[in-house]
Design a protein around this motif. Structure first.
Motif, PDB file in Angstrom:
ATOM      1  N   LYS A 134      -0.277   8.910   9.329  1.00 30.84           N
ATOM      2  CA  LYS A 134       0.905   9.462   8.008  1.00 30.84           C
ATOM      3  C   LYS A 134       2.963   9.237   8.266  1.00 30.84           C
ATOM      4  O   LYS A 134       3.377   9.109   7.405  1.00 30.84           O
ATOM      5  CB  LYS A 134       1.496  10.984   8.637  1.00 30.84           C
ATOM      6  CG  LYS A 134       0.496  11.925   8.311  1.00 30.84           C
ATOM      7  CD  LYS A 134       0.441  13.310   9.142  1.00 30.84           C
ATOM      8  CE  LYS A 134      -0.270  14.671   8.016  1.00 30.84           C
ATOM      9  NZ  LYS A 134      -0.231  15.459   8.644  1.00 30.84           N
ATOM     10  N   LYS A 137       4.111   5.789   6.253  1.00 29.98           N
ATOM     11  CA  LYS A 137       5.261   6.520   4.998  1.00 29.98           C
ATOM     12  C   LYS A 137       4.541   6.344   3.741  1.00 29.98           C
ATOM     13  O   LYS A 137       5.606   5.664   2.652  1.00 29.98           O
ATOM     14  CB  LYS A 137       6.564   6.510   5.716  1.00 29.98           C
ATOM     15  CG  LYS A 137       6.645   7.075   6.489  1.00 29.98           C
ATOM     16  CD  LYS A 137       8.452   7.363   7.356  1.00 29.98           C
ATOM     17  CE  LYS A 137       8.620   7.984   8.543  1.00 29.98           C
ATOM     18  NZ  LYS A 137       8.355   9.781   8.335  1.00 29.98           N
ATOM     19  N   TYR A 177     -10.259   7.486   5.918  1.00 27.64           N
ATOM     20  CA  TYR A 177      -8.907   8.509   5.042  1.00 27.64           C
ATOM     21  C   TYR A 177      -9.783   8.751   4.562  1.00 27.64           C
ATOM     22  O   TYR A 177     -11.197   8.452   4.025  1.00 27.64           O
ATOM     23  CB  TYR A 177      -8.666   6.797   3.727  1.00 27.64           C
ATOM     24  CG  TYR A 177      -7.792   8.242   3.125  1.00 27.64           C
ATOM     25  CD1 TYR A 177      -6.081   8.283   3.433  1.00 27.64           C
ATOM     26  CD2 TYR A 177      -7.502   8.025   2.118  1.00 27.64           C
ATOM     27  CE1 TYR A 177      -5.286   8.367   2.497  1.00 27.64           C
ATOM     28  CE2 TYR A 177      -7.422   8.783   1.196  1.00 27.64           C
ATOM     29  CZ  TYR A 177      -6.315   9.021   1.501  1.00 27.64           C
ATOM     30  OH  TYR A 177      -5.123  10.425   0.282  1.00 27.64           O
TER      31      TYR A 177
END
Length: 229
Positions: A134, A137, A177
């Motif tokens: 995270k 960004k 992911y």
């Protein structure tokens, strides 16, 4: 670490069934949400260091209960603290076993205080399995279009406790992911990860590694393996 690669190879344990056992046990963790009640600390790490020699989920539950009773600590907090450490350790060990069991992979001899996990076709590497960060960004699409940018970010933001050394070591990152947002659950899919890593190693090309100038006196080589589902 508890069950090291050296121990495994000394006793000639077949890697495939061992990986299957790890994968089977990791599935039990998936029924619970992934969060920590507290940051990791030396005291609770010492309380839960039995994770290194406890691959069985059932045995893990017994050890957690015994430790809670012995040290009079919060059961719920210690439960999540321990299963998170256990899950991350055994998934990481499984990935390391995959690398070192493939042609061209050789485990590091020194397992204590190491900065190198294995050699791949004669080149020494440290490796990290990571969910898509995270903190980066930026989107997955951006990272796929500009992978060197992500690799540079990972080198500078992961393993801060060894930051000064990390910048000197060659790296391979396995980045996970999940399209449903539950990236962490992909760590338990060992067979799937083995296929992805096997393909990477079979087509390994030193010229395709990223060259990063992380220190003025050394170029760090870094590879990136996508695990997307």
């Amino acid at each position: 670490m508890g069950i090291s690669l050296i121990t495994i190879y000394d006793f000639t344990i077949l890697i495939t069934p061992y990986l299957e056992t790890i994968e089977s046990e990791l599935q039990y963790r998936l029924s619970y949400k992934y969060f920590w009640y507290r940051k990791q600390n030396d005291t609770w790490n010492n309380y839960s260091n039995f994770i290194y020699t406890t691959v069985s989920w059932e045995a893990l539950m017994t050890r957690i209960s015994e430790t809670v009773s012995k040290f009079k600590i919060d059961k719920n907090e210690f439960f999540y603290y321990t299963i998170n450490r256990w899950y991350n350790y055994w998934s990481a060990l499984a990935v390391e076993l995959i690398f070192t069991d493939l042609d061209g992979g050789i485990p590091a001899k020194n397992k204590k205080g190491r900065l190198v996990d294995f050699s791949l076709f004669g080149e020494k590497f440290d490796y990290k399995i990571s969910i898509f960060p995270k903190g980066f960004k930026k989107s997955l699409e951006h990272a796929q279009n500009y992978p060197k940018e992500l690799v540079y970010w990972l080198c500078n933001n992961q393993s801060q406790e060894r930051r000064n050394h990390d910048h000197l070591e060659n790296r391979i990152f396995v980045v996970m992911y999940a399209n449903n947002g539950e990236h962490w659950k992909l760590k338990a899919q060992i067979s799937w990860l083995k296929d992805i890593i096997s393909t990477y190693v079979a087509t390994f090309d030193d010229s395709k590694l990223f060259r990063l100038q992380l220190q003025p006196y050394k170029i760090t080589k870094a590879g990136l393996i996508w695990a997307i589902k």
